[in-house]
Write an enzyme that holds these catalytic residues in place. Structure first.
Site, PDB file in Angstrom:
ATOM      1  CE  LYS A  13       4.743  -4.719  12.003  1.00  0.00           C
ATOM      2  NZ  LYS A  13       5.115  -4.928  10.453  1.00  0.00           N
ATOM      3  NE  ARG A  88       7.399   1.168  11.603  1.00  0.00           N
ATOM      4  CZ  ARG A  88       5.749   0.690  11.812  1.00  0.00           C
ATOM      5  NH1 ARG A  88       5.591   0.343  12.661  1.00  0.00           N
ATOM      6  NH2 ARG A  88       5.030   1.311  10.667  1.00  0.00           N
ATOM      7  NE  ARG A 127      -1.992  -4.165   5.363  1.00  0.00           N
ATOM      8  CZ  ARG A 127      -0.733  -4.430   6.236  1.00  0.00           C
ATOM      9  NH1 ARG A 127      -0.057  -6.357   6.848  1.00  0.00           N
ATOM     10  NH2 ARG A 127      -0.302  -3.572   6.985  1.00  0.00           N
ATOM     11  NE  ARG A 160      -2.281   0.722   7.040  1.00  0.00           N
ATOM     12  CZ  ARG A 160      -1.996   0.037   7.636  1.00  0.00           C
ATOM     13  NH1 ARG A 160      -1.912  -1.111   8.045  1.00  0.00           N
ATOM     14  NH2 ARG A 160      -0.436   0.656   7.065  1.00  0.00           N
ATOM     15  NE  ARG A 171       2.630   1.130   4.705  1.00  0.00           N
ATOM     16  CZ  ARG A 171       1.996   0.198   4.912  1.00  0.00           C
ATOM     17  NH1 ARG A 171       2.162   0.726   3.897  1.00  0.00           N
ATOM     18  NH2 ARG A 171       2.171  -1.090   6.031  1.00  0.00           N
TER      19      ARG A 171
END
Ligand code: ADP
Ligand code: ZN
Length: 213
Positions: A13, A88, A127, A160, A171
């Site tokens: 996204k 969300r 990532r 992160r 998640r």
């Protein structure tokens, strides 16, 4: 353009949103970036959001709607916006619908970026994100030129807090339970464009085609 970008964590996204901003001056609005900024700055909002974020849980709908109500009234939204990571939950989607109606605004459509779970898992564990500008890198497919340093702004590029294996798995569960039902919600509203593609260029092409550009 005014779009919602739906999709699991790691579906792309943010990357797609950044590419779209270059087309017509629409702004990317990422609730995740706004919240991470608040946590880094140590504001009251950040304090309220921090624990949920670290665990990979959702921040409360009230907190998010408070942020978005203000954000959508800002001047830079005049040229359009790409909502990345919001809404969300179904209550957020309903609150957004009402907010946009009150503001006299209409979205173009909702893009559902559909990527297989194994690709998502691989992407999230590799990532890396710039702490300062939010630029996204990948240690395998898109590394920074200098390790740990953002190509775009020179900021520090890190993994992160919520990208540990445990938080990632949580998640994805939260996504399936709370956010995936939004695809049905927007399908019923006649607003959904689902794109099954693992390359952001393919997603961009599908969006352009739907926009007639
Ligand atoms: P992702 O890569 O999982 O899409 P984001 O950067 O969008 O991550 O969000 C990071 C975290 O911020 C989420 O796990 C959640 O705790 C919080 N968050 C972001 N957007 C929302 C939202 N719309 N509603 C509730 N929590 C949110
Ligand atoms: Zn940067």
């Amino acid at each position: 353009m005014k779009l919602i970008l739906l999709g699991a964590p790691g579906a792309g996204k943010g990357t797609v949103a950044k590419l779209l901003t270059k087309m017509d001056g629409s702004v990317q609005i990422s609730t995740g970036d706004i919240l991470r900024g608040a946590v880094a700055a140590g504001t009251e909002l950040g304090k309220q959001a921090e624990a949920a974020m670290k665990a990979g849980d959702l921040v409360s709908d009230d907190l998010i709607m408070g942020i978005m109500k203000d954000r959508l009234q800002e001047d830079d939204c005049k040229n359009g916006y790409l909502l990345d990571g919001f809404p969300r939950t179904i209550p957020q989607a309903e609150a957004l619908k009402k907010l946009l109606a009150d503001m006299g605004e209409e979205l173009d459509f909702v893009v559902n970026i559909d990527v297989p779970r194994d690709v998502i898992l691989d992407r999230l564990t590799t990532r890396r994100t710039c702490e300062d500008c939010g630029a996204i890198y990948n240690v395998k497919s898109n590394p920074t030129k200098v390790e740990g340093v953002c190509d775009a702004c020179g900021g520090k590029v890190v993994q992160r807090d919520d990208e540990t294996e445990e938080a990632i798995s949580n998640r994805l569960d939260v996504y399936n339970e709370k956010t995936a039902p939004l695809a049905d919600f927007y399908e019923k509203e006649g607003m959904l464009l689902t794109v099954s593609a693992t390359s952001s260029d393919a997603v961009i092409d599908a969006i352009k085609e739907k926009l007639g550009k």
